[in-house]
Design a protein around this motif. Structure first.
Motif, PDB file in Angstrom:
ATOM      1  N   GLN A  41       0.844  -1.188   0.000  1.00 33.58           N
ATOM      2  CA  GLN A  41       0.000   0.000   0.000  1.00 33.58           C
ATOM      3  C   GLN A  41       0.882   1.241   0.000  1.00 33.58           C
ATOM      4  N   SER A  42       0.292   2.366  -0.323  1.00 25.44           N
ATOM      5  CA  SER A  42       1.040   3.622  -0.291  1.00 25.44           C
ATOM      6  C   SER A  42       1.483   3.918   1.137  1.00 25.44           C
ATOM      7  N   ALA A  43       2.697   4.394   1.274  1.00 23.70           N
ATOM      8  CA  ALA A  43       3.207   4.803   2.591  1.00 23.70           C
ATOM      9  C   ALA A  43       2.818   6.244   2.892  1.00 23.70           C
ATOM     10  N   GLY A  44       2.229   6.930   1.903  1.00 22.91           N
ATOM     11  CA  GLY A  44       1.744   8.284   2.125  1.00 22.91           C
ATOM     12  C   GLY A  44       2.720   9.387   1.758  1.00 22.91           C
ATOM     13  N   PHE A  45       3.803   9.028   1.080  1.00 20.84           N
ATOM     14  CA  PHE A  45       4.743  10.049   0.610  1.00 20.84           C
ATOM     15  C   PHE A  45       5.394   9.586  -0.685  1.00 20.84           C
ATOM     16  N   ASP A  58       6.408   6.615  -6.189  1.00 19.18           N
ATOM     17  CA  ASP A  58       5.466   6.387  -5.108  1.00 19.18           C
ATOM     18  C   ASP A  58       6.130   5.390  -4.170  1.00 19.18           C
ATOM     19  N   PHE A  59       6.022   5.668  -2.884  1.00 16.05           N
ATOM     20  CA  PHE A  59       6.644   4.803  -1.888  1.00 16.05           C
ATOM     21  C   PHE A  59       5.589   3.852  -1.341  1.00 16.05           C
ATOM     22  N   LEU A  60       5.879   2.564  -1.398  1.00  8.62           N
ATOM     23  CA  LEU A  60       4.944   1.537  -0.945  1.00  8.62           C
ATOM     24  C   LEU A  60       5.535   0.767   0.235  1.00  8.62           C
ATOM     25  N   GLN A  63       1.687  -2.207   7.553  1.00  9.81           N
ATOM     26  CA  GLN A  63       2.918  -1.655   8.105  1.00  9.81           C
ATOM     27  C   GLN A  63       2.992  -0.171   7.771  1.00  9.81           C
ATOM     28  N   SER A  64       3.871   0.530   8.446  1.00  6.94           N
ATOM     29  CA  SER A  64       4.057   1.951   8.162  1.00  6.94           C
ATOM     30  C   SER A  64       5.513   2.312   8.389  1.00  6.94           C
ATOM     31  N   LEU A  65       5.886   3.444   7.843  1.00  4.69           N
ATOM     32  CA  LEU A  65       7.208   3.996   8.070  1.00  4.69           C
ATOM     33  C   LEU A  65       7.157   5.464   7.715  1.00  4.69           C
ATOM     34  N   THR A  66       8.175   6.176   8.118  1.00  2.97           N
ATOM     35  CA  THR A  66       8.251   7.596   7.789  1.00  2.97           C
ATOM     36  C   THR A  66       9.264   7.802   6.677  1.00  2.97           C
ATOM     37  N   SER A  67       9.133   8.915   6.012  1.00  2.00           N
ATOM     38  CA  SER A  67      10.106   9.246   4.969  1.00  2.00           C
ATOM     39  C   SER A  67      11.500   9.377   5.570  1.00  2.00           C
TER      40      SER A  67
END
Length: 183
Positions: free
Chosen positions: A133-137, A147-149, A154-158
């Motif tokens: 899924q998109s990581a939102g950044f 696009d960062f997936l 899961q999640s992570l920050t830029s």
């Protein structure tokens, strides 16, 4: 299908075809300089894998790890074997191998401003189907927008990704790769 990963480096018998596929499968402006790529072969946190189905070589996957974050930098299946499920099976294998880590990757930015928009949409759909899924950044490297997936759930920050890639590149190549967040 009986997939397995086997470490590959310039001393292994399959490396010539691994490196040839790496050069063929990705646009020139997305390839890491040979010196940078080759400088990491003896580090446990950077692994260049050959993908095998039993004894048949089917492709490559290159993973970089920092702490609990594993970045799939490159994944390519031999052209004659694409569309046979090897990409999906490899992603499942990578997520299994790095099960204790957050697994992430970049894909070329999906936007209708690009001539190959339909191919980019198809690539994004492939990764969604395979649990990303998109990581939102978004990230730019070498002036290419991505696009960062991240693996679903899961999640992570830029900042975490930028730490990983800048550590991997080191001060000299970090300036060349120029990884940064974009809108």
């Amino acid at each position: 299908m009986n997939l397995r990963l086997s470490l590959s480096d310039p001393t292994t018998a399959d490396f010539e075809k691994v490196y040839a596929l790496y050069q063929q499968a990705f646009p020139v402006d997305e390839l890491y300089p040979k010196e940078l790529l080759f400088s990491h072969f003896n580090e446990a946190s950077n692994e260049f894998w050959s993908i095998y189905d039993d004894q048949k070589w089917v492709g490559l996957v290159y993973c970089m790890t920092e702490k609990d974050l594993t970045y799939v930098g490159f994944l390519a299946i031999a052209p004659e074997l694409r569309g046979e499920g090897y990409g999906s099976a490899t992603l499942a294998l990578v997520k299994e191998k790095y099960a204790n880590n957050r697994v992430c990757l970049l894909i070329e930015e999906v936007s209708d401003k690009y001539a190959d928009y339909e191919a980019r949409k198809k690539r994004f759909s492939f990764y969604q189907k395979n649990g990303f899924q998109s990581a939102g950044f978004k990230i730019a490297e070498y002036d290419v927008h991505y696009d960062f997936l991240v693996a679903t759930g899961q999640s992570l920050t830029s900042a975490e990704y930028l730490s990983l890639i800048n550590h991997y590149c080191g001060p000299e190549y970090a300036k060349v790769v120029n990884s940064h967040v974009v809108d």
